[in-house]
Enzyme design. Structure first.
Site, PDB file in Angstrom:
ATOM      1  N   GLY A 175     -59.724 -75.616 -45.524  1.00 39.06           N
ATOM      2  CA  GLY A 175     -59.926 -76.662 -45.956  1.00 39.06           C
ATOM      3  C   GLY A 175     -59.615 -76.853 -47.537  1.00 39.06           C
ATOM      4  N   GLU A 213     -56.284 -77.363 -47.797  1.00 37.40           N
ATOM      5  CA  GLU A 213     -55.961 -78.713 -47.385  1.00 37.40           C
ATOM      6  C   GLU A 213     -56.142 -79.639 -48.402  1.00 37.40           C
ATOM      7  OE1 GLU A 213     -58.074 -78.000 -43.623  1.00 37.40           O
ATOM      8  OE2 GLU A 213     -56.470 -78.688 -42.622  1.00 37.40           O
ATOM      9  N   GLU A 217     -57.932 -70.140 -40.988  1.00 38.59           N
ATOM     10  CA  GLU A 217     -58.839 -70.651 -39.906  1.00 38.59           C
ATOM     11  C   GLU A 217     -58.778 -69.779 -38.572  1.00 38.59           C
ATOM     12  OE1 GLU A 217     -57.282 -72.534 -41.955  1.00 38.59           O
ATOM     13  OE2 GLU A 217     -58.119 -74.165 -42.597  1.00 38.59           O
ATOM     14  N   ALA A 227     -63.732 -75.182 -45.387  1.00 38.25           N
ATOM     15  CA  ALA A 227     -64.945 -75.969 -44.885  1.00 38.25           C
ATOM     16  C   ALA A 227     -66.120 -75.043 -44.833  1.00 38.25           C
ATOM     17  CB  ALA A 227     -64.517 -76.380 -43.443  1.00 38.25           C
TER      18      ALA A 227
END
Ligand code: 3H9
Length: 678
Positions: free
Chosen positions: A101, A104, A124, A62
């Site tokens: 992310g 992910e 993270e 992210a």
């Protein structure tokens, strides 16, 4: 041009992100992914999809700069759910680092192919978070809870090979043919039912054997002490086995949001950017011509010189190591070899790598052998005359244009530079012991140090795996200068009646790996002692005279057993009481709050003075120094960020309450309601 484009190759749609530097999943990228998937689903000719990235890496996560701001555009979880829901196979084509992310996204794709050099991970936790786009729920369903735990809770990325071994990657493809290989792979999947990570059942290992969670916690307890996110990570992975996918995702969201709004994650996100900012030199063009460093000289083969050398050897940079006597040189080289061999024994290096590193080490007894080095670092005795003598010699011998660096921890680098005719090529490179392990490098910028010399040292630090910060010339530079007021207060409190183990415990509770007196014991109380047992002028002299030299002799402030467990000593207690009486200080109970304030607030004040004097470029550099060099707990963000979270007005009030000095910068910032960081 849009950051995400599509490319139709007959029945395959490539969705390509090109968002430098790391293809972070910012709003525009997320929108592009959603649009790309919509296009694939609405185009009847398209039968399979490949998602890949241009530039140096697959999505690195992210966009951290968006955190803490109002959300914009499609949310990542929803965007990637659309991918997974597709009946047309979606393949992630991975190079570089698929992190957070990014990993992910890959997990939401039906298949993952990766080049051999690729890495995948969920880091993270290093930002005080857990994955927030269903990573904690999809990953265990694909690889099992046991394999998912270290990825989610420790956060280190794994290689493509390892990822393939645990089932996270379906195929390792050609290093230079990712795009083509991914398309061929996608074509081969057409017509088959798509596997969905959310429907995987590998997570049942944790249900069958729930002990794995406690075992993991116990094994990593020390490393994780004080951090909130790792426990949340364990909880989320456990939930992946116990709950439905939808409930698990809701659980992850709840845990993620709580962490995201907390101080720890704010502190760790601050640190992420602080570390990167610290490497930059204000006012200097980062594209300035650097000095190529192809060969390094190190003077001194003791603990420090040896450790410093290993950094370069491990990075493949040849080192000539210099000593005055053959036996000291032999000992130094043997220690380097032993250290490498121990690393190999632990499986962190191959035998070839050990020989590779040792093969580029040249031991020498002659200064002349340093003539063609591009950088020479001296790690000799901490004495100005000795250092000046060494630099005078180096100036005569080492080729023009080479950098001469001192590993001094306190001495005036300008005075050292003045011993040469090239002060612009002189700077400090202050490594921390053990120098092959400790991350911090303080790069000391002398008054005359040239910009390109400084920037070369900063870039080199990254190459050798260090985290560097620039310090100006002042006593003790950033780190040791701030240590001094803390130690003064710790000592003063002993004289006022505090128990030294309680003083240590206050810092342990705060999150430091050890307190000031444990640190003295570890470093050696006898360092710098005059060695005259009859001359007792300080409490330290008294400890040394009694043979209490620290952990190495089994007793210092504490007594130590064979397993180096510390036990407070009656003998030391008496000694302290004697010295307290001599100083005539009133003996009283000192609260843990007072101890913490008296040790840490003066450090903040010293940090403010360092800023005031321009000795650090920015407050966050001070945080970087203390986190990497002195064990300041990362989850508080470092001394200056921590002070911001406490409130500078509270810090000032605390200092005043304890009769301690407050510098102008701290006072004015507190009065204006400002912070050091942001
Ligand atoms: C996440 O994904 C949460 C999700 O689970 C949930 C969502 C709902 N964002 O490190 P470098 C910048 S959390 C923004 O020097 P390298 C960096 O600041 C995220 N910016 O390069 C720097 O800027 P500058 C999980 C980022 O080659 C520049 O890029 N992911 C981001 O040494 C170059 O970076 C991570 O935690 C980002 N995500 O290393 C991965 N990443 O030039 C974080 C980098 O202005 N990133 N920047 O100083 C890394 O670990 C390293 O950057 C990477 C490259 C290994 C990728």
């Amino acid at each position: 041009m849009s950051v995400v484009t599509t490319n139709k190759l007959q029945n395959i749609l490539e969705i390509i992100s090109d968002s430098p530097p790391v293809n972070a999943l910012g709003a525009a990228v997320r929108q592009g992914l959603v649009d790309g998937i919509e296009q694939a689903l609405s185009d009847d000719e398209i039968e399979a999809v490949v998602i890949r990235c241009e530039g140096r890496t697959f999505f690195a996560g992210a966009d951290i700069t968006e955190f803490g701001k109002p959300p914009v555009g499609p949310n990542l979880g929803e965007a990637i759910d659309r991918m997974e829901a597709s009946e047309k196979p979606v393949v992630a084509a991975i190079h570089g680092t698929a992190l957070g992310g990014g990993c992910e996204v890959a997990l939401a794709c039906h298949y993952r192919v990766a080049v051999p050099s690729a890495k995948l991970g969920l880091p993270e936790v290093k930002l005080g978070l857990i994955p927030g786009a269903a990573g904690t729920q999809r990953l265990p369903r694909v690889v099992g809870a046991e394999a998912a735990l270290p990825m989610v809770v420790i956060g280190n990325p794994i290689s493509a090979k390892k990822a393939a071994a645990i089932g996270l990657v379906d195929k390792v493809v050609g290093e230079d043919s990712l795009a083509d290989d991914a398309i061929a792979f996608a074509r081969a999947q057409i017509g088959k039912p798509v596997p969905r990570s959310s429907a995987g059942n590998a997570n049942q290992d944790g249900v069958k054997n729930p002990a794995i969670f406690d075992e993991f916690r116990a094994k990593n307890g020390r490393k994780l002490r004080g951090f909130d996110a790792p426990n949340a990570g364990i909880e989320a992975v456990k939930a992946a086995g116990e709950m439905s996918y939808e409930d698990g995702v809701a659980k992850e969201r709840e845990l993620f949001m709580k962490l995201m709004s907390g101080t720890q994650s704010a502190a760790m996100r601050h640190y992420f950017f602080a570390e990167r900012a610290a490497n930059k030199v204000d006012g200097v063009d980062p594209k300035i011509d650097l000095i190529p460093i192809k060969k390094v000289g190190v003077i001194g083969a003791g603990t420090m010189g040896g450790g410093i050398s290993m950094n370069f050897l491990s990075a493949g940079i040849p080192v000539t190591i210099l000593e005055m006597k053959q036996d000291a040189l032999d000992r130094g080289v043997a220690t380097i070899r032993k250290n490498y061999e121990n690393t190999a024994k632990r499986g962190r290096m191959t035998a070839e790598q050990v020989e590779g590193a040792m093969g580029i080490l040249t031991p020498s007894l002659h200064y002349d052998d340093l003539a063609d080095c591009d950088l020479v670092i001296e790690a000799v005795f901490e004495n100005m005359d000795v250092k000046k003598d060494v630099f005078g010699k180096l100036d005569e011998i080492v080729k023009p244009g080479a950098i001469l660096a001192s590993n001094t921890s306190y001495l005036n680098v300008d005075e050292i530079a003045a011993a040469t005719k090239r002060p612009e090529y002189v700077l400090g490179m202050h490594f921390f012991s053990p120098a092959n392990i400790m991350k911090l490098l303080e790069v000391v910028r002398g008054e005359k140090t040239a910009d390109n010399v400084l920037v070369t040292a900063m870039k080199l630090s990254k190459k050798i795996g260090k985290v560097a910060a620039v310090s100006g010339v002042c006593d003790g530079f950033i780190g040791n200068r701030m240590l001094s007021p803390r130690q003064q207060q710790a000592n003063a409190m002993l004289m006022e009646g505090a128990n030294y183990w309680e003083v240590d415990d206050v810092l342990l509770d705060f999150g430091f790996p050890m307190g000031p007196f444990q640190m003295s014991d570890l470093a050696g109380i006898d360092i710098g002692w005059h060695r005259d047992e009859t001359r007792i002028e300080t409490m330290r002299d008294a400890l040394c005279a009694k043979g209490r030299w620290g952990q190495k002799v089994g007793k210092g402030f504490y007594d130590y057993d064979e397993s180096r467990q510390r036990v407070p000593s009656d003998e030391v207690k008496e000694l302290i009481a004697e010295w307290g009486a001599k100083e005539g200080k009133e003996q009283r109970d000192i609260s843990a709050d007072e101890m913490r304030e008296r040790m840490l607030y003066p450090m903040v004040n010293e940090g403010a003075m360092i800023l005031e004097e321009g000795m650090a470029q920015r407050a966050s550099d001070i945080d970087v120094v203390w986190i990497n060099g002195y064990g300041w707990p990362l989850f508080t963000g470092g001394p200056m960020f921590w002070a911001d979270t406490v409130g500078l007005d509270k810090v000032v009030a605390g200092l005043e309450k304890h009769g301690l000095p407050v510098c102008d910068l701290l006072r004015s910032k507190a009065a204006a309601g400002e912070k050091f960081n942001g």
